[in-house]
Write a protein that holds these residues in place. Structure first.
Motif, mmCIF file in Angstrom:
data_model
loop_
_atom_site.group_PDB
_atom_site.id
_atom_site.type_symbol
_atom_site.label_atom_id
_atom_site.label_comp_id
_atom_site.label_asym_id
_atom_site.label_seq_id
_atom_site.Cartn_x
_atom_site.Cartn_y
_atom_site.Cartn_z
ATOM 1 N N LEU A 126 0.841 -1.193 0.000
ATOM 2 C CA LEU A 126 0.000 0.000 0.000
ATOM 3 C C LEU A 126 0.878 1.245 0.000
ATOM 4 O O LEU A 126 1.836 1.352 0.777
ATOM 5 N N SER A 127 0.560 2.180 -0.878
ATOM 6 C CA SER A 127 1.324 3.424 -0.968
ATOM 7 C C SER A 127 0.413 4.521 -1.497
ATOM 8 O O SER A 127 -0.651 4.245 -2.076
ATOM 9 N N ARG A 128 0.843 5.763 -1.320
ATOM 10 C CA ARG A 128 0.065 6.880 -1.860
ATOM 11 C C ARG A 128 -0.004 6.808 -3.382
ATOM 12 O O ARG A 128 -1.017 7.164 -3.978
ATOM 13 N N GLU A 129 1.085 6.345 -4.008
ATOM 14 C CA GLU A 129 1.095 6.234 -5.471
ATOM 15 C C GLU A 129 0.068 5.211 -5.942
ATOM 16 O O GLU A 129 -0.622 5.421 -6.953
ATOM 17 N N LEU A 130 -0.050 4.096 -5.220
ATOM 18 C CA LEU A 130 -1.030 3.081 -5.599
ATOM 19 C C LEU A 130 -2.450 3.605 -5.428
ATOM 20 O O LEU A 130 -3.307 3.383 -6.290
ATOM 21 N N VAL A 131 -2.710 4.318 -4.348
ATOM 22 C CA VAL A 131 -4.045 4.883 -4.130
ATOM 23 C C VAL A 131 -4.371 5.905 -5.217
ATOM 24 O O VAL A 131 -5.483 5.909 -5.780
ATOM 25 N N GLU A 132 -3.394 6.764 -5.541
ATOM 26 C CA GLU A 132 -3.636 7.739 -6.607
ATOM 27 C C GLU A 132 -3.908 7.038 -7.931
ATOM 28 O O GLU A 132 -4.777 7.461 -8.705
ATOM 29 N N ARG A 133 -3.162 5.973 -8.209
ATOM 30 C CA ARG A 133 -3.383 5.220 -9.437
ATOM 31 C C ARG A 133 -4.831 4.742 -9.522
ATOM 32 O O ARG A 133 -5.493 4.907 -10.541
ATOM 33 N N GLU A 134 -5.324 4.142 -8.438
ATOM 34 C CA GLU A 134 -6.691 3.617 -8.447
ATOM 35 C C GLU A 134 -7.721 4.743 -8.583
ATOM 36 O O GLU A 134 -8.748 4.575 -9.246
ATOM 37 N N MET A 135 -7.430 5.885 -7.982
ATOM 38 C CA MET A 135 -8.348 7.020 -8.095
ATOM 39 C C MET A 135 -8.391 7.544 -9.524
ATOM 40 O O MET A 135 -9.457 7.912 -10.045
ATOM 41 N N ARG A 136 -7.245 7.587 -10.187
ATOM 42 C CA ARG A 136 -7.209 8.065 -11.576
ATOM 43 C C ARG A 136 -7.880 7.059 -12.516
ATOM 44 O O ARG A 136 -8.568 7.452 -13.464
ATOM 45 N N ILE A 137 -7.673 5.776 -12.263
ATOM 46 C CA ILE A 137 -8.347 4.765 -13.081
ATOM 47 C C ILE A 137 -9.857 4.912 -12.968
ATOM 48 O O ILE A 137 -10.581 4.859 -13.974
ATOM 49 N N ALA A 138 -10.361 5.084 -11.753
ATOM 50 C CA ALA A 138 -11.809 5.216 -11.561
ATOM 51 C C ALA A 138 -12.356 6.439 -12.284
ATOM 52 O O ALA A 138 -13.408 6.369 -12.941
ATOM 53 N N GLN A 139 -11.651 7.563 -12.204
ATOM 54 C CA GLN A 139 -12.121 8.755 -12.903
ATOM 55 C C GLN A 139 -12.026 8.560 -14.408
ATOM 56 O O GLN A 139 -12.890 9.033 -15.164
ATOM 57 N N GLY A 140 -11.003 7.842 -14.871
ATOM 58 C CA GLY A 140 -10.906 7.551 -16.295
ATOM 59 C C GLY A 140 -12.087 6.750 -16.796
ATOM 60 O O GLY A 140 -12.579 6.971 -17.914
ATOM 61 N N THR A 141 -12.578 5.821 -15.988
ATOM 62 C CA THR A 141 -13.747 5.034 -16.373
ATOM 63 C C THR A 141 -15.017 5.880 -16.340
ATOM 64 O O THR A 141 -15.880 5.746 -17.212
ATOM 65 N N ILE A 142 -15.125 6.776 -15.374
ATOM 66 C CA ILE A 142 -16.255 7.719 -15.374
ATOM 67 C C ILE A 142 -16.217 8.584 -16.632
ATOM 68 O O ILE A 142 -17.227 8.723 -17.348
ATOM 69 N N ASN A 143 -15.065 9.174 -16.898
ATOM 70 C CA ASN A 143 -14.948 10.046 -18.084
ATOM 71 C C ASN A 143 -15.270 9.273 -19.357
ATOM 72 O O ASN A 143 -15.951 9.786 -20.259
#
Length: 301
Positions: free
Chosen positions: A84-101
């Protein structure tokens, strides 16, 4: 019209060196598509991190706060399978927004793709199997909350059952969850989708594609979705070290053509997330994933 493809460099490099092999495909897929001339750099869109309100529509507040604050227990981290890392959390957050977009784009332009995503093992209050946040579930709830769709079909063709997605929508009749997977494979405790097709080990491409066509046609006619999320995992390949099915790369491409062809035939917009792929030869993974983009381009451009 051009393809809309969500991609950010962080997709490929959020982990220590020893864990990076599964991530190489996220860098190589867009490079290959650009090399072929199938896409241009303008087709690639870097998403911002998803906002907390969208996460909390799908995941519990206590779980999200433990993820956000990096306070998951050692047992929870082991269940996820990544440090677990901040980079991994950010990655998952960006992936989710990419799917929304992508889903918003698909409503107007019929199709959109995310180079990553398909994080279907993340449930409402757990992460599992390399999945922290469930991107397609988050995007489905976004569409429902904003009256952009009213009947959503999630087609999960990763070799592993979409247990997190099934749990999240277990009591929501606006979302039909369809998972076709290797029955004896991970996760060993499965949730109940609206339709689960658990296949025997070694199922070949002909049987796979035949079963898929029969059941998908029935779902489209009876449920009548107005939006489709498609998880196009390539861990169904005969070469996959974590799969137990027996599809060739050509049969996997035929699968994609069937799913996307039916979406086009029924005039249903579709968002595609890539899902799993764990063949020892990275070329097999990249070729199979790129075929999904090739099929989408052939059908919708």
């Amino acid at each position: 019209m051009s393809l809309y493809i969500a991609f950010d460099p962080i997709y490929a490099h959020p982990l220590p060196a020893g864990h990076r092999f599964p991530m190489l495909k996220y860098e190589l897929i867009p490079e290959q598509l650009l090399h072929e001339g199938l896409i241009s750099a303008s087709d690639l869109h870097s998403p911002d991190p998803v906002d907390e309100s969208s996460i909390l529509r799908t995941h519990s507040k206590s779980y999200w706060e433990r993820v956000r604050d990096l306070t998951l227990s050692p047992a929870e981290i082991r269940r996820i399978g990544f440090p677990l890392s901040r980079e991994l959390v950010e990655r998952e957050m960006r992936i989710a927004q990419g799917t929304i977009n992508g889903s918003i784009h698909a409503i107007k332009n019929k199709v959109a793709l995310n180079v990553a995503g398909g994080t279907h093992h993340a449930g409402s209050d757990w992460g599992e199997g390399f999945c922290l946040l469930n991107d397609q579930a988050i995007a489905a709830n976004f569409l429902l909350d904003n009256a952009l769709a009213s009947r959503i079909l999630i087609i999960d063709l990763d070799v592993h059952q979409g247990n997190g997605t099934a749990e999240i929508f277990a009591r929501d009749d606006r979302v039909f969850t369809f998972s076709m997977h290797a029955e004896s494979n991970f996760p060993f405790r499965k949730e109940k989708s609206d339709l689960d097709l658990g296949l025997e080990d070694g199922t070949n491409g002909l049987r796979y594609v035949t079963l898929l066509y029969i059941h998908l046609c029935d779902i489209l006619l009876t449920f009548k979705p107005d939006f489709v999320f498609y998880l196009s995992g390539v861990d169904v390949l005969e070469t996959d070290k974590l799969g137990k099915l027996n599809l060739s790369i050509q049969e996997c491409m035929k699968r994609d053509a069937m799913v996307l062809g039916l979406c086009k035939e029924h005039a249903i917009p579709v968002q595609i997330s890539m899902g799993g792929g764990y063949s020892p030869n990275i070329k097999h993974i990249v070729d199979a994933h790129c075929n999904t983009f090739r099929v989408a381009g052939d059908l919708f451009l």
